[in-house]
Motif scaffolding. Structure first.
Motif, mmCIF file in Angstrom:
data_model
loop_
_atom_site.group_PDB
_atom_site.id
_atom_site.type_symbol
_atom_site.label_atom_id
_atom_site.label_comp_id
_atom_site.label_asym_id
_atom_site.label_seq_id
_atom_site.Cartn_x
_atom_site.Cartn_y
_atom_site.Cartn_z
ATOM 1 N N TYR A 110 18.896 -16.238 22.689
ATOM 2 C CA TYR A 110 17.658 -16.637 23.368
ATOM 3 C C TYR A 110 17.060 -17.818 22.617
ATOM 4 O O TYR A 110 16.731 -17.716 21.438
ATOM 5 C CB TYR A 110 16.668 -15.477 23.405
ATOM 6 C CG TYR A 110 15.301 -15.856 23.946
ATOM 7 C CD1 TYR A 110 15.086 -15.984 25.319
ATOM 8 C CD2 TYR A 110 14.242 -16.094 23.082
ATOM 9 C CE1 TYR A 110 13.834 -16.337 25.814
ATOM 10 C CE2 TYR A 110 12.989 -16.443 23.559
ATOM 11 C CZ TYR A 110 12.785 -16.568 24.930
ATOM 12 O OH TYR A 110 11.549 -16.915 25.418
ATOM 13 N N ASP A 111 16.960 -18.963 23.290
ATOM 14 C CA ASP A 111 16.442 -20.194 22.688
ATOM 15 C C ASP A 111 14.914 -20.219 22.835
ATOM 16 O O ASP A 111 14.385 -20.148 23.939
ATOM 17 C CB ASP A 111 17.065 -21.409 23.375
ATOM 18 C CG ASP A 111 16.546 -22.709 22.800
ATOM 19 O OD1 ASP A 111 16.941 -23.035 21.674
ATOM 20 O OD2 ASP A 111 15.736 -23.370 23.488
ATOM 21 N N PHE A 112 14.203 -20.330 21.701
ATOM 22 C CA PHE A 112 12.743 -20.273 21.749
ATOM 23 C C PHE A 112 12.147 -21.495 22.449
ATOM 24 O O PHE A 112 11.191 -21.369 23.213
ATOM 25 C CB PHE A 112 12.172 -20.150 20.333
ATOM 26 C CG PHE A 112 12.493 -18.848 19.657
ATOM 27 C CD1 PHE A 112 11.998 -17.663 20.150
ATOM 28 C CD2 PHE A 112 13.320 -18.813 18.537
ATOM 29 C CE1 PHE A 112 12.300 -16.450 19.534
ATOM 30 C CE2 PHE A 112 13.622 -17.621 17.921
ATOM 31 C CZ PHE A 112 13.114 -16.431 18.417
ATOM 32 N N ALA A 113 12.698 -22.657 22.196
ATOM 33 C CA ALA A 113 12.136 -23.878 22.783
ATOM 34 C C ALA A 113 12.310 -23.904 24.295
ATOM 35 O O ALA A 113 11.375 -24.215 25.041
ATOM 36 C CB ALA A 113 12.780 -25.112 22.150
ATOM 37 N N GLY A 114 13.477 -23.565 24.758
ATOM 38 C CA GLY A 114 13.743 -23.645 26.191
ATOM 39 C C GLY A 114 13.448 -22.373 26.948
ATOM 40 O O GLY A 114 13.371 -22.374 28.186
ATOM 41 N N GLY A 115 13.294 -21.241 26.203
ATOM 42 C CA GLY A 115 13.050 -19.974 26.869
ATOM 43 C C GLY A 115 14.221 -19.489 27.690
ATOM 44 O O GLY A 115 14.045 -18.745 28.655
ATOM 45 N N VAL A 116 15.423 -19.914 27.331
ATOM 46 C CA VAL A 116 16.623 -19.584 28.103
ATOM 47 C C VAL A 116 17.503 -18.619 27.300
ATOM 48 O O VAL A 116 17.717 -18.813 26.100
ATOM 49 C CB VAL A 116 17.427 -20.852 28.452
ATOM 50 C CG1 VAL A 116 18.737 -20.481 29.148
ATOM 51 C CG2 VAL A 116 16.596 -21.765 29.319
ATOM 52 N N THR A 117 18.000 -17.590 27.970
ATOM 53 C CA THR A 117 18.981 -16.691 27.371
ATOM 54 C C THR A 117 20.369 -17.078 27.853
ATOM 55 O O THR A 117 20.607 -17.198 29.062
ATOM 56 C CB THR A 117 18.699 -15.234 27.760
ATOM 57 O OG1 THR A 117 17.422 -14.850 27.263
ATOM 58 C CG2 THR A 117 19.758 -14.301 27.178
#
Length: 812
Positions: free
Chosen positions: A152-159
């Motif tokens: 889960y990428d914090f900057a993009g909010g994408v899993t």
């Protein structure tokens, strides 16, 4: 009126029994243990370290309440359904800057911002997610779901899925059969169509590799393996493995689907059921009937999309045959037995493979993902290796080998990396006691961080990388507390002044230690103490009922019984009547603890708390009681643990006889009025005592006993006795049923019918053997609704009424 006192007086414990002078009754001490007060379960710090969570049993059922204690004002509240939305889970992991914390709650991944307190729910799925960790650059949280890994990428909010693993053949690697080859050779149109489709597929795969916005290509591992633990069914989809924090590598543990011929599985029968009909479930396979599957280690390069099987060939000792001497001894034993009884023996000798089979119990990455430690254990139980990996050459590099002529301890196998990402730390019994060691990669040898004839366990490196925190019994074998030692090694520094520490945890900021501890008559409670050892521990809970608190108990006296076989004394708990008179002769009862490798002589609340109360009752009726940590018990080092190798029941009986001699010499005990009892391993030892020293014990109660080790499971038994196919002599020497003809005095057998640990068949087989031997001083009590650990108060009461009657009839 206090609600707890009111509740205590309306249950099986009466108000009168709350007074110190009132005698104990079996009805009281064998009642549902809620009258004592529930122990604290699963305590942990909140992510910010400002609160402590714990679970507490609610009533007599299986429901647990989640509690939260505010460390600022000590307020204890129960978290309701709505409050669960903001609760933290346990086993919290932190990023390096301590700005975020991640944890699992109800099978989903959450991340808490420690600055703002904001809680991010990363997943909300029906499937359980697990193993959260922060990426090496702290920009993402990684986790596992089933056999796949996600980030889960914090900057993009994408899993995104970082690895897809399939235990099946690559559908694109199908070999062409003769007819297909002929068709493509004869018909150019078919050939052109086939080549176009293949070119399009390869082109799409190339783009997928380079496009970070798309799911990764799957790894096809073949359909002849399963990516699962040794006890997981073949069709399981839960992968054993570990993702490197830098996202570059994935390590998988694989086992063949058909590695060995499965042993026959018996059927456990339920006779008392809701349906009114018999019901059946599978029993465990017997020892040696289906060896654990050998496991292989696969390294997946997620960047290059390549996979490698790591070879074990360079592990020192991998080609040894540690059972060669055992085979030779059994060959002689079989030859001597054949001469004695005239029966021809089958050749049961097994030969070891050229390379020994291994299993992989642990994988730990360094924080930056540049190094990994892999624990490997031989299936023959004689070796444990720790290896790192040379990623450039896709090879294991042995860092440590622990070998034992008996068996490798199943405890004390923790390992990890110091904060420099290149120094490996681990536990080892190589000195004879579990101690802590460290070795920097490239160094020729490790150095010991702790020293001494005591056990070091539960090692925890603080986030600053300055201290290891451990649980140790440095003061005395029966006293456990929390200590710390500098990362460079040295003397242990005591953190608290408690004596019955069971486990502990560090707060996220490393400033506090949460300790679960207990005393002889106080169930597990929690305290906090400063991590540097300054100040006294602050107790946060006391869940005992007022009625229970008012009772006066006999504090067990911990004594050192001289041993006639070792330099070490045998530690024991001794109970005697309050009005003990040395001029009289007393009957005595031995309690023999279960599990073999456990410790019951300690300062904490015992697992056998009902038995401890029973010992109080016995002293009120004129008995003395001795509870010994015989050889094989935990807490006393490797030699004490392995004394029973290939001879279970022999050293332990010697220790019990030393205990008898001590009682007769020092505690006014009548040598002709001594009985004993115990459950599981304690039941086994009760039988060994009555059968192998029949003149020394007047009565015994064997609860859920092992009577023949060939009937027990593989994992436990093969460690100590090897397998019956390789070492039948050890099984013959260690199984009570082989000595049953010697029974002279009273024997009571008690067993749960649906016991799925020590099977009821154990007791039934011994009972039939005693019938055929024409014995007339034995009886059996069966409990149709009980497994190995009894859970119904009615059964506990019936069981101990019979034990008490046995002693009153034969020892008074």
């Amino acid at each position: 009126m206090n609600r707890w006192l009111l509740a205590g007086c309306t249950t099986l414990i009466t108000c009168a029994a709350a007074h110190a002078a009132a005698p104990l009754t079996l009805e009281q001490i064998m009642a549902e243990p809620q009258w004592i007060g529930p122990p604290i379960e699963r305590p942990y710090f909140s992510a910010d370290g400002h609160s402590v969570y714990y679970s507490l049993k609610h009533g007599t059922g299986s429901i647990r309440d989640l509690h939260k204690i505010d460390l600022g004002n000590s307020q204890d509240t129960i978290i309701d359904a709505a409050g669960m939305n903001g609760a933290d889970g346990n086993e919290v992991v932190y990023d390096r800057a301590h700005k975020r914390a991640a944890f699992v709650r109800n099978g989903d991944i959450f991340v808490r911002d420690l600055g703002t307190g904001q809680l991010i729910q990363v997943t909300r799925t029906a499937q359980d997610e697990s193993a959260p960790q922060f990426s090496a650059d702290d920009r993402a949280v990684q986790f596992r779901s089933g056999s796949d890994w996600y980030s889960y990428d914090f900057a993009g909010g994408v899993t995104s899925q970082v690895a897809i693993v399939k235990a099946e053949k690559d559908p694109h690697d199908k070999k062409k059969d003769d007819l297909q080859e002929l068709q493509l050779r004869l018909f150019s149109t078919l050939k052109q169509s086939h080549d176009d489709k293949e070119a399009a597929r390869l082109h799409a795969e190339e783009f997928q590799r380079g496009d970070s916005s798309r799911a990764p290509l799957p790894f096809y591992l073949g359909d002849d393996i399963r990516i699962a633990s040794g006890d997981t069914p073949d069709d399981a989809q839960i992968a054993d493995g570990s993702l490197s924090p830098d996202g570059r590598w994935l390590l998988l543990v694989a086992a063949p689907k058909s590695s060995a011929e499965a042993g026959k599985i018996g059927k456990l029968t339920r006779y008392v059921t809701e349906s009114g009909y018999e019901e059946f479930e599978n029993e465990h396979t017997r020892v040696g009937r289906n060896d654990p599957a050998p496991q292989s280690l696969l390294l997946l390069d997620l960047r290059a999309h390549e996979k490698y099987t790591l070879s074990y060939a360079n592990l020192p000792g991998i080609h040894d045959d540690p059972l060669a001497s055992v085979r030779a001894l059994n060959a002689k034993h079989d030859k001597d037995t054949t001469k004695k009884d005239g029966a021809k023996k089958d050749d049961k000798t097994k030969t070891e493979p050229k390379e020994r089979a291994l299993q992989i119990p642990g994988i730990v990455w360094s924080r930056d993902g540049s190094n990994v430690a892999v624990a490997l254990r031989s299936v023959d139980n004689k070796d444990r290796w720790i290896a790192s990996i040379d990623f450039a050459n896709h090879a294991l590099i042995a860092q440590h080998r622990l070998t034992d002529a008996a068996w490798i301890n199943w405890n004390f196998n923790e390992m990890g990396w110091e904060n420099d990402n290149r120094t490996l730390w681990y536990q080892s019994e190589e000195s004879g006691y579990s101690q802590l060691y460290a070795r920097a990669l490239g160094d020729k040898q490790a150095h010991a961080l702790t020293h001494g004839k005591f056990e070091v366990g539960q090692p925890l490196l603080d986030d600053d990388g300055k201290f290891f925190y451990v649980r140790a019994n440095q003061e005395a074998p029966y006293v456990y507390d929390v200590y710390r030692v500098p990362v460079a090694g040295g003397e242990l520094q005591r953190v608290s002044q408690l004596k019955g520490v069971e486990r502990f945890a560090l707060s996220g900021d490393g400033k506090q230690v949460l300790i679960t501890d207990s005393t002889a008559y106080m169930p597990a409670q929690i305290s906090v103490v400063a991590a540097d050892g300054s100040g006294a521990a602050r107790q946060l809970t006391d869940t005992r009922t007022p009625a229970y608190k008012q009772l006066q108990w006999i504090q067990p006296q911990i004594v050192e019984v001289p041993s006639s076989h070792t330099k070490q004394p045998i530690y024991a708990k001794f109970y005697k009547p309050a009005d003990f008179d040395a001029s009289k002769k007393y009957p005595a009862v031995f309690f023999v603890h279960g599990a073999g490798y456990t410790q019951n002589v300690h300062s904490a609340f015992p697992y056998y708390f009902r038995e401890q109360m029973f010992h109080n009752l016995l002293t009120q009726h004129g008995y003395v009681v001795l509870d010994m940590d015989y050889r094989a018990s935990e807490g006393y080092g490797r030699d004490w643990r392995t004394a029973i190798y290939r001879q279970m029941g022999h050293p332990e009986l010697e220790d019990l006889l030393d205990g008898k001699a001590w009682l007769v010499k020092n505690q006014s005990v009548d040598p002709n009025r001594i009985g004993l009892y115990g459950g599981s391993y304690g039941g086994f030892m009760t039988l060994m005592a009555l059968f192998r020293a029949p003149d020394d014990f007047a009565a015994g109660a064997a609860l859920r006993p092992v009577t023949d080790w060939t009937q027990y499971n593989h994992g436990y038994t093969s460690d100590i006795l090897n397998t019956p196919q390789v070492d039948p002599a050890a099984y013959e020497a260690s199984s009570p049923i082989e000595f049953a003809a010697n029974l002279k005095h009273a024997l009571l057998i008690e067993h749960g019918v649906i016991d799925d640990n020590v099977l009821f068949e154990d007791s039934a087989r011994l009972y039939q053997r005693l019938i055929e031997l024409h014995k007339d001083n034995f009886e059996i009590a069966m409990y149709p609704l009980e497994r190995h650990g009894f859970v119904h108060a009615d059964s506990w009461l019936d069981e101990y009424k019979r034990i008490y009657k046995l002693f009153e009839t034969n020892l008074k």
